[in-house]
Scaffold this motif. Sequence first.
Motif, short mmCIF file in Angstrom:
data_model
loop_
_atom_site.label_atom_id
_atom_site.label_comp_id
_atom_site.label_asym_id
_atom_site.label_seq_id
_atom_site.Cartn_x
_atom_site.Cartn_y
_atom_site.Cartn_z
N TYR A 36 5.22 -0.36 -26.44
CA TYR A 36 6.25 -0.32 -25.56
C TYR A 36 5.37 -0.41 -24.19
CZ TYR A 36 10.00 0.93 -28.99
OH TYR A 36 10.93 0.75 -29.66
N LYS A 38 6.19 0.96 -20.02
CA LYS A 38 7.06 1.81 -19.22
C LYS A 38 6.55 1.65 -17.67
CE LYS A 38 9.15 6.30 -18.57
NZ LYS A 38 8.92 6.22 -17.22
N ALA A 41 10.05 5.55 -13.35
CA ALA A 41 11.58 5.75 -13.38
C ALA A 41 12.31 4.76 -14.22
CB ALA A 41 11.88 5.67 -11.67
N GLU A 42 11.45 4.08 -15.11
CA GLU A 42 12.36 3.48 -16.14
C GLU A 42 12.31 3.93 -17.50
OE1 GLU A 42 11.87 -0.80 -13.68
OE2 GLU A 42 11.65 -0.68 -15.79
N GLY A 43 13.14 3.59 -18.61
CA GLY A 43 12.78 3.92 -19.92
C GLY A 43 11.84 2.79 -20.33
N PRO A 44 11.06 3.11 -21.52
CA PRO A 44 10.16 2.34 -22.00
C PRO A 44 10.75 1.10 -22.51
CG PRO A 44 10.00 4.41 -23.24
CD PRO A 44 11.17 4.40 -22.41
N PHE A 46 10.47 -2.36 -25.28
CA PHE A 46 9.82 -3.16 -26.33
C PHE A 46 8.91 -4.26 -25.93
CE2 PHE A 46 8.90 -4.13 -30.46
CZ PHE A 46 9.15 -5.22 -30.68
N PHE A 89 2.99 2.69 -24.65
CA PHE A 89 3.15 3.56 -25.65
C PHE A 89 3.12 2.79 -27.04
CE2 PHE A 89 4.03 7.18 -23.35
CZ PHE A 89 4.90 7.08 -22.32
N ARG B 9 21.48 9.91 -13.80
CA ARG B 9 19.95 9.81 -13.67
C ARG B 9 19.28 11.25 -13.40
NH1 ARG B 9 16.69 7.50 -14.54
NH2 ARG B 9 15.91 6.07 -12.80
N LEU B 91 15.77 10.71 -23.01
CA LEU B 91 16.02 9.20 -23.26
C LEU B 91 16.86 8.90 -24.30
CD1 LEU B 91 12.07 8.23 -22.84
CD2 LEU B 91 14.16 7.49 -21.43
N TYR B 103 12.46 -5.29 -33.93
CA TYR B 103 12.72 -5.63 -32.67
C TYR B 103 12.43 -4.15 -31.67
CZ TYR B 103 14.11 -10.14 -34.40
OH TYR B 103 13.99 -11.13 -34.97
N GLY B 104 12.29 -3.16 -32.35
CA GLY B 104 12.16 -1.73 -31.50
C GLY B 104 13.64 -1.30 -30.75
N TYR B 105 13.50 -0.20 -30.22
CA TYR B 105 14.57 0.09 -29.56
C TYR B 105 14.91 -0.44 -28.08
CZ TYR B 105 13.41 4.40 -32.05
OH TYR B 105 13.24 5.31 -33.24
N PHE B 107 15.90 1.09 -24.76
CA PHE B 107 15.98 2.38 -23.79
C PHE B 107 16.87 2.48 -22.74
CE2 PHE B 107 13.32 5.60 -26.10
CZ PHE B 107 12.47 5.07 -26.88
N GLY B 108 17.33 3.35 -22.55
CA GLY B 108 18.09 3.72 -21.17
C GLY B 108 17.02 4.07 -20.23
N SER B 109 17.41 4.15 -18.87
CA SER B 109 16.47 4.65 -17.74
C SER B 109 16.19 6.42 -17.91
CB SER B 109 16.81 4.29 -16.50
OG SER B 109 16.86 3.02 -16.38
N GLY B 110 17.15 7.08 -18.77
CA GLY B 110 16.70 8.33 -18.93
C GLY B 110 17.46 9.32 -17.85
#
Lengths: 111, 116
Positions: A36, A38, A41-44, A46, A89, B9, B91, B103-105, B107-110
């Motif tokens: 992944y 990153k 300020a964003e999520g990881p 894929f 990651f 957020r 997250l 294909y993996g996850y 993710f949101g921005s958390g």
Amino acid sequence: DQQVKQNSPSLSVQEGRISILNCDYTNSMFDYFLWYKKYPAEGPTFLISISSIKDKNEDGRFTVFLNKSAKHLSLHIVPSQPGDSAVYFCATRGKAGKSTFGDGTTLTVKP
Amino acid sequence: GAGVSQSPRYKVAKRGQDVALRCDPISGHVSLFWYQQALGQGPEFLTYFQNEAQLDKSGLPSDRFFAERPEGSVSTLKIQRTQQEDSAVYLCASSLGRRGANYGYTFGSGTRLTVV
């Protein structure tokens, strides 16, 4: 005991050269290995994965290599671009879909 | 929506306060995961849902943490009596399910939680 280890916290390479990010794992029972990327300020996001039954998977500039005997995974980026600068990651994924992540390697690609 | 949406957020909570964090997964994604990411570390697994069923909650650090997904879509992570050690980015991720494992996850921005 950490199951997924990324021993290099940071890596700096020149634009156009190869970036090699490394990852070691301890548990052999994983189905997939993933990378992944990153940005702050964003999520990881894929990037690329490899099945445990393969030793190489390629997608454009990104290639992941799996060495099961050494329990070692690596991501090669060729050629590296400034936009590749991010935290990378390594992660494993078991049958239930749960993933275990390393602590990340910060890649800086210098123009 | 097009991606995984998390709200709020940012959240600042006083120690002892209860908080609720929301996750809107991608429509049609069967699997939903919650992860906790401390500064300088990788995401740590908290819990996993397949549709509305919570199949794994082994990563929840204490009984102050509770997650639900009552209709198999939106999920809420609740933390009761927050402590300073709960400060982290939370997250949420979704995926199609086992068929989508390679294909993996997504993710949101958390949600960045700070307990003061």
